[in-house]
Design a protein around this motif. Structure first.
Motif, mmCIF file in Angstrom:
data_model
loop_
_atom_site.group_PDB
_atom_site.id
_atom_site.type_symbol
_atom_site.label_atom_id
_atom_site.label_comp_id
_atom_site.label_asym_id
_atom_site.label_seq_id
_atom_site.Cartn_x
_atom_site.Cartn_y
_atom_site.Cartn_z
ATOM 1 N N ILE A 5 0.874 -1.180 0.000
ATOM 2 C CA ILE A 5 0.000 0.000 0.000
ATOM 3 C C ILE A 5 0.904 1.220 0.000
ATOM 4 C CG2 ILE A 5 -1.806 1.261 1.217
ATOM 5 C CD1 ILE A 5 -2.635 -1.361 2.540
ATOM 6 N N HIS A 6 0.645 2.129 -0.944
ATOM 7 C CA HIS A 6 1.508 3.307 -1.070
ATOM 8 C C HIS A 6 0.699 4.592 -1.008
ATOM 9 C CE1 HIS A 6 4.864 5.794 -2.252
ATOM 10 N NE2 HIS A 6 4.180 6.272 -3.275
ATOM 11 N N ASN A 7 0.910 5.350 0.060
ATOM 12 C CA ASN A 7 0.384 6.710 0.184
ATOM 13 C C ASN A 7 -1.114 6.782 -0.091
ATOM 14 O OD1 ASN A 7 1.087 9.307 0.959
ATOM 15 N ND2 ASN A 7 1.277 10.019 -1.163
ATOM 16 N N LEU A 8 -1.870 5.942 0.606
ATOM 17 C CA LEU A 8 -3.315 5.828 0.389
ATOM 18 C C LEU A 8 -4.069 6.906 1.169
ATOM 19 C CD1 LEU A 8 -5.502 3.932 -0.909
ATOM 20 C CD2 LEU A 8 -5.591 2.776 1.304
ATOM 21 N N ASN A 9 -4.948 7.612 0.466
ATOM 22 C CA ASN A 9 -5.843 8.593 1.087
ATOM 23 C C ASN A 9 -7.272 8.247 0.697
ATOM 24 O OD1 ASN A 9 -3.847 10.661 2.195
ATOM 25 N ND2 ASN A 9 -3.245 10.603 0.044
ATOM 26 N N HIS A 10 -8.185 8.326 1.667
ATOM 27 C CA HIS A 10 -9.577 7.970 1.361
ATOM 28 C C HIS A 10 -10.506 8.890 2.130
ATOM 29 C CE1 HIS A 10 -12.643 5.249 -0.202
ATOM 30 N NE2 HIS A 10 -13.240 5.336 0.979
ATOM 31 N N GLN A 11 -11.406 9.530 1.384
ATOM 32 C CA GLN A 11 -12.340 10.493 1.962
ATOM 33 C C GLN A 11 -13.741 9.906 2.017
ATOM 34 O OE1 GLN A 11 -13.074 14.182 -0.319
ATOM 35 N NE2 GLN A 11 -12.399 15.306 1.495
ATOM 36 N N ILE A 12 -14.483 10.211 3.088
ATOM 37 C CA ILE A 12 -15.863 9.742 3.214
ATOM 38 C C ILE A 12 -16.775 10.915 3.546
ATOM 39 C CG2 ILE A 12 -15.199 7.415 3.961
ATOM 40 C CD1 ILE A 12 -16.002 8.314 6.848
ATOM 41 N N HIS A 13 -18.087 10.711 3.334
ATOM 42 C CA HIS A 13 -19.100 11.678 3.739
ATOM 43 C C HIS A 13 -19.587 11.284 5.126
ATOM 44 C CE1 HIS A 13 -19.471 13.696 -0.166
ATOM 45 N NE2 HIS A 13 -19.245 12.494 -0.687
ATOM 46 N N ASP A 14 -19.435 12.189 6.079
ATOM 47 C CA ASP A 14 -19.855 11.951 7.454
ATOM 48 C C ASP A 14 -20.949 12.970 7.762
ATOM 49 O OD1 ASP A 14 -20.103 11.264 10.068
ATOM 50 O OD2 ASP A 14 -18.026 11.603 10.641
ATOM 51 N N GLY A 15 -22.198 12.539 7.513
ATOM 52 C CA GLY A 15 -23.295 13.501 7.598
ATOM 53 C C GLY A 15 -23.193 14.481 6.451
ATOM 54 N N HIS A 16 -23.098 15.765 6.776
ATOM 55 C CA HIS A 16 -22.959 16.793 5.735
ATOM 56 C C HIS A 16 -21.504 17.198 5.537
ATOM 57 C CE1 HIS A 16 -27.286 17.261 5.485
ATOM 58 N NE2 HIS A 16 -27.347 17.416 6.804
ATOM 59 N N ILE A 17 -20.620 16.490 6.209
ATOM 60 C CA ILE A 17 -19.199 16.855 6.178
ATOM 61 C C ILE A 17 -18.391 15.781 5.448
ATOM 62 C CG2 ILE A 17 -17.168 17.358 7.601
ATOM 63 C CD1 ILE A 17 -19.116 18.146 9.846
ATOM 64 N N GLU A 18 -17.440 16.222 4.634
ATOM 65 C CA GLU A 18 -16.479 15.299 4.036
ATOM 66 C C GLU A 18 -15.230 15.288 4.910
ATOM 67 O OE1 GLU A 18 -15.675 16.376 0.022
ATOM 68 O OE2 GLU A 18 -17.512 15.454 -0.751
ATOM 69 N N ARG A 19 -14.740 14.096 5.232
ATOM 70 C CA ARG A 19 -13.518 14.015 6.036
ATOM 71 C C ARG A 19 -12.637 12.890 5.520
ATOM 72 N NH1 ARG A 19 -13.314 10.047 10.142
ATOM 73 N NH2 ARG A 19 -15.274 8.898 10.451
ATOM 74 N N TRP A 20 -11.338 13.037 5.809
ATOM 75 C CA TRP A 20 -10.374 12.030 5.387
ATOM 76 C C TRP A 20 -10.359 10.898 6.419
ATOM 77 C CZ3 TRP A 20 -8.727 12.003 0.634
ATOM 78 C CH2 TRP A 20 -8.694 13.210 -0.074
ATOM 79 N N LEU A 21 -10.814 9.722 6.001
ATOM 80 C CA LEU A 21 -10.806 8.560 6.890
ATOM 81 C C LEU A 21 -9.414 7.944 6.950
ATOM 82 C CD1 LEU A 21 -12.595 6.631 8.604
ATOM 83 C CD2 LEU A 21 -12.874 5.247 6.531
ATOM 84 N N LEU A 22 -8.711 7.938 5.813
ATOM 85 C CA LEU A 22 -7.351 7.406 5.726
ATOM 86 C C LEU A 22 -6.444 8.463 5.110
ATOM 87 C CD1 LEU A 22 -8.256 3.899 4.212
ATOM 88 C CD2 LEU A 22 -7.851 4.424 6.618
#
Length: 224
Positions: A5-22
């Protein structure tokens, strides 16, 4: 390398907010290496497993499973990868109720075109379920069903084995036995193992422990 795994970034929708989970997650697992993945509920452990298995699309970064990059892989490639190269063990077993133990064990191997009767029987013997081959899932205990699930996963001789809280439904005695058998078989088959667990004692049996916290992966000491 079974998993990179190389430099993985993953964004999710948390309610009305987008946040980086990874964020900036990198990891290498070698053949036969057993790795624990720990972290609080909601920290992204199951999401990471789903990304590795090609069940969710990659947003940023890259994952290689046995040298195959997943970022731009199509559905056909990902499906073949799940059949041929990696296997998953679930907390709730996911056995097929209409098939007996023998057919459940051989199911994934047959799909992969890799069924080997002697290999399946050897797995059943090593896991102590060879006397149950004609039985059906609804007659088995939780520990027996989990052993069947492990045998099914290893039946394809996967290069990478993913396990999501595989003993979460078992008592401590059965959990210890199943984990010992799983680790032994992963080592002997040179399968890389990445296991999500909340148990410190289970994590301590692994070669390495990583904690997922605030989106980042940090290696922990196996000694505590």
């Amino acid at each position: 390398m079974p998993l990179t795994i190389h430099n993985l970034n993953h964004q999710i929708h948390d309610g009305h907010i987008e946040r980086w989970l990874l964020t900036r997650v990198s990891l290498n697992i070698a053949p036969g290496e057993c790795v624990a993945l720990t972290g609080d509920s909601g920290s992204g452990k199951t999401t990471l497993l789903n990304l590795i298995a090609g069940l969710e699309p990659l947003q940023q970064g890259q994952i290689y499973v046995a040298g195959q990059g997943l970022r731009h892989a199509g559905d056909k490639t990902l499906s073949q990868l799940r059949r041929q190269t990696l296997a998953m063990i679930f907390q709730h077993y996911n056995l097929l109720s209409s098939l007996n133990v023998s057919d459940n064990i051989s199911f994934s191997a047959r799909l992969a075109g890799r069924y080997d009767q002697s290999h399946s029987l050897s797995l059943a013997r090593n896991l102590g379920i060879d006397h149950l081959l004609d039985h059906y899932p609804d007659t088995l205990s939780g520990g027996e069903m989990q052993r069947v699930a492990i045998a099914r996963a290893l039946g394809t001789r996967p290069k990478l084995l993913l396990a999501d809280e595989p003993t979460g439904n078992l008592d401590n005695n059965n959990s210890d036995k199943v984990i010992e058998q799983l680790l032994s078989l992963a080592k002997s088959h040179h399968s890389a193992l990445l296991m999500v667990t909340h148990s410190a004692s289970i994590a301590g049996k692994m070669d390495k422990i990583y904690q997922l916290k605030d989106g980042q992966l940090n290696q922990q000491s196996c000694g505590g």
